[in-house]
Each structure stands twice: as C-alpha cells, then as structure tokens.
Scaffold this motif. Sequence first.
Motif, PDB file in Angstrom:
ATOM      1  N   ARG A   1       2.938   3.292   7.904  1.00 40.14           N
ATOM      2  CA  ARG A   1       1.601   3.814   7.625  1.00 40.14           C
ATOM      3  C   ARG A   1       1.312   3.899   6.137  1.00 40.14           C
ATOM      4  O   ARG A   1       0.179   3.646   5.712  1.00 40.14           O
ATOM      5  N   ARG A   2       2.286   4.245   5.322  1.00 39.19           N
ATOM      6  CA  ARG A   2       2.047   4.493   3.910  1.00 39.19           C
ATOM      7  C   ARG A   2       2.388   3.310   3.002  1.00 39.19           C
ATOM      8  O   ARG A   2       1.968   3.275   1.850  1.00 39.19           O
ATOM      9  N   VAL A   3       3.166   2.351   3.510  1.00 34.75           N
ATOM     10  CA  VAL A   3       3.561   1.220   2.677  1.00 34.75           C
ATOM     11  C   VAL A   3       3.066  -0.097   3.262  1.00 34.75           C
ATOM     12  O   VAL A   3       2.381  -0.870   2.580  1.00 34.75           O
ATOM     13  N   VAL A   4       3.398  -0.352   4.529  1.00 36.13           N
ATOM     14  CA  VAL A   4       3.100  -1.657   5.109  1.00 36.13           C
ATOM     15  C   VAL A   4       1.599  -1.858   5.289  1.00 36.13           C
ATOM     16  O   VAL A   4       1.039  -2.879   4.858  1.00 36.13           O
ATOM     17  N   LEU A   5       0.931  -0.906   5.918  1.00 30.55           N
ATOM     18  CA  LEU A   5      -0.496  -1.081   6.192  1.00 30.55           C
ATOM     19  C   LEU A   5      -1.340  -1.204   4.918  1.00 30.55           C
ATOM     20  O   LEU A   5      -2.247  -2.051   4.866  1.00 30.55           O
ATOM     21  N   PRO A   6      -1.112  -0.399   3.866  1.00 34.72           N
ATOM     22  CA  PRO A   6      -1.881  -0.633   2.631  1.00 34.72           C
ATOM     23  C   PRO A   6      -1.634  -2.006   2.017  1.00 34.72           C
ATOM     24  O   PRO A   6      -2.561  -2.627   1.490  1.00 34.72           O
TER      25      PRO A   6
END
Length: 318
Positions: free
Chosen positions: A228-233
Amino acid sequence: MNQATTHAHSAANTNNAATPQAPRVNRAERRLHNLFGWCLLAPSLILLTLFAFYPMLATLWASFHSRGTARRPSVFNGIENYRDLLSDPTFWQVAGNNLLYAGVTVPVSIALALSMALWANARIGGRGLVRTAFFTPTMLPMIAAANLWLFFYTPGLGLLDHFTALFGIGPTNWLGQPGTALWSVMAVTIWKESGFFMIFYLAALQAIPPDLREAARIEGAGRWAYTRRVVLPLLMPTTLFVLINALINSVRLIDHLFILTKGGPDNASKLILYWIWEMAFAYLDQAGAAVMTVLVLVALGLVAALQFMFFDRRIHYR
C-alpha cells in the motif's frame, strides 16, 4: 610611457590575430541544414496529413453540412446537425450505454489486471504457466473471442446456462434481453482486456528495486503495508497509462457488438462507435456520423488535456 603603451597594444593585437575565430555558418549552409531536417520529417508529416489531419478536418467540415443525396447535394447548415443530434433520444441512450460501459469495464479491468500482476509476480511455482493463462485471452482475435462467448451465452446450450442450472435457474437469453445484453458485452471486454493491462503492471513491478522490499522489512512493514505504501504509489504512472488506454478502448468497441448483439435489443447494448458505423454505412447519414465523431474527438481531447494538466504532475512518486 608612450612606448610601453604602444608595445602593449601591439602585443594585444598580435594575440587577437593569433586567436582563431569561430567559423561563421553562412546562409546557404543553414538553409541546407533546415532542408535536411524537413526531409527527415517529410514521411511522418505526409502520413499524418493523409491519415490524421485531413480526415479530421474533413469530418469537421462535413459535420456542418446537410445530408447529401445524388439529386440534392449537401449544403452548409451550421450547427443544425448538432442540434438535431442532441435532441435525438437515441443519442442520449447510446451515450448512457457508453458511460455505463466505461464506468464498469475500466475500473474492473484495471483492478483485475493489478491483482493478476501481483499474483504473477509473486514467488510461486509455475509462474510462467500463470502468466500464460492470464495473457491467453489477449492473444485471441476479437472476432474469435466474441464467437467463443457467443457459445457460452447460447440459451439452453451454453456453458453459462449449464452453470446456472446447478442452482435451479432456467435458460436465460443473455444477449436478447435489455437488462442483460450490455452486461454480457461488458464481461467479454473485461475478460479480454485484463490480461493485456496485466503486462504493463507486471513490467512495472519488475522494475521496482528489491532494496525497497528489504528496507521495508527492516522497518517492520508487513506485506500489505509494503504494497500500500510503496508498491501502489510507484505504480501510479502505469495506472494512469492503463487508465487512458482503457478509456480510449471504451469508445472504440465495435467487433464484439457485430457478433454478439448488433446493438440490440432495442439499442440496449449499442455503443458510440457502432452507432457511428451504423449511421455512416447502414443509414448513409454521413453528416450525423461526422457530428458524432467530432463529439467523440472533443471528449477524448478533454480527457488527454486533463491527463497532462492535472494527473501527470501529481502521480509520480517522489
């Protein structure tokens, strides 16, 4: 003192004479360079003019003329064609169908593509088989895919009716009812496009440095927090690219409708591009088709402008 000044000026003049001056490019050479550049651009400009700029301008010009016949040629009538189209209830029905079609197929296809990419990128056995299975629908031609699903939707004989019979549901004419025809076309589109969009997400996932995952583990982040905090951005630029392509695809569907519903029943599954083809070649209403084409181009242009002016500056991970 005068002699010293004279010697200084002489030395300066000698140094200036010894310093090589930059060669001046004459006008003939500059024109030759410009001509060479235009020659390199000429093939692309010719193709764009013949297949993009001229058809666009010709369509815009035709949208301001009346419908012509062999005995009565078309005449200029201004925006009368636009008024007639906007007052046509079929236009609003087709536009509503396309908005519903895009509102369902675009987010569902993107969500499925992202889920499949995350699954295909995970360290599991048989990843090559999984990727092939997900991408197989994309390799099928549009007509072949539509005929395959036509067999699935056949009332009483199709695979879908055999499945629903297990729950006591009788045969259903999925493509012949206004309430299910458009949704049936949506299912075919989602099944076909999700695997295609998965390839872009899979490529973006493989471009993420593995050091970020190790750093997240050291910081105590779990799999969900890392996603949620690394891959999606980091996937947001890819998501925007896929979103624009999905929106464009949502207004250019025509192959499936030829095989599955032909826009019926009662215009329940008719979409914009199929209606443009119908007006131009079935009803021979070139003016009406031109007006609808212009409106589609304006809508797509607004979407592109929104992309470059708003989203493109805010999605990149910094």
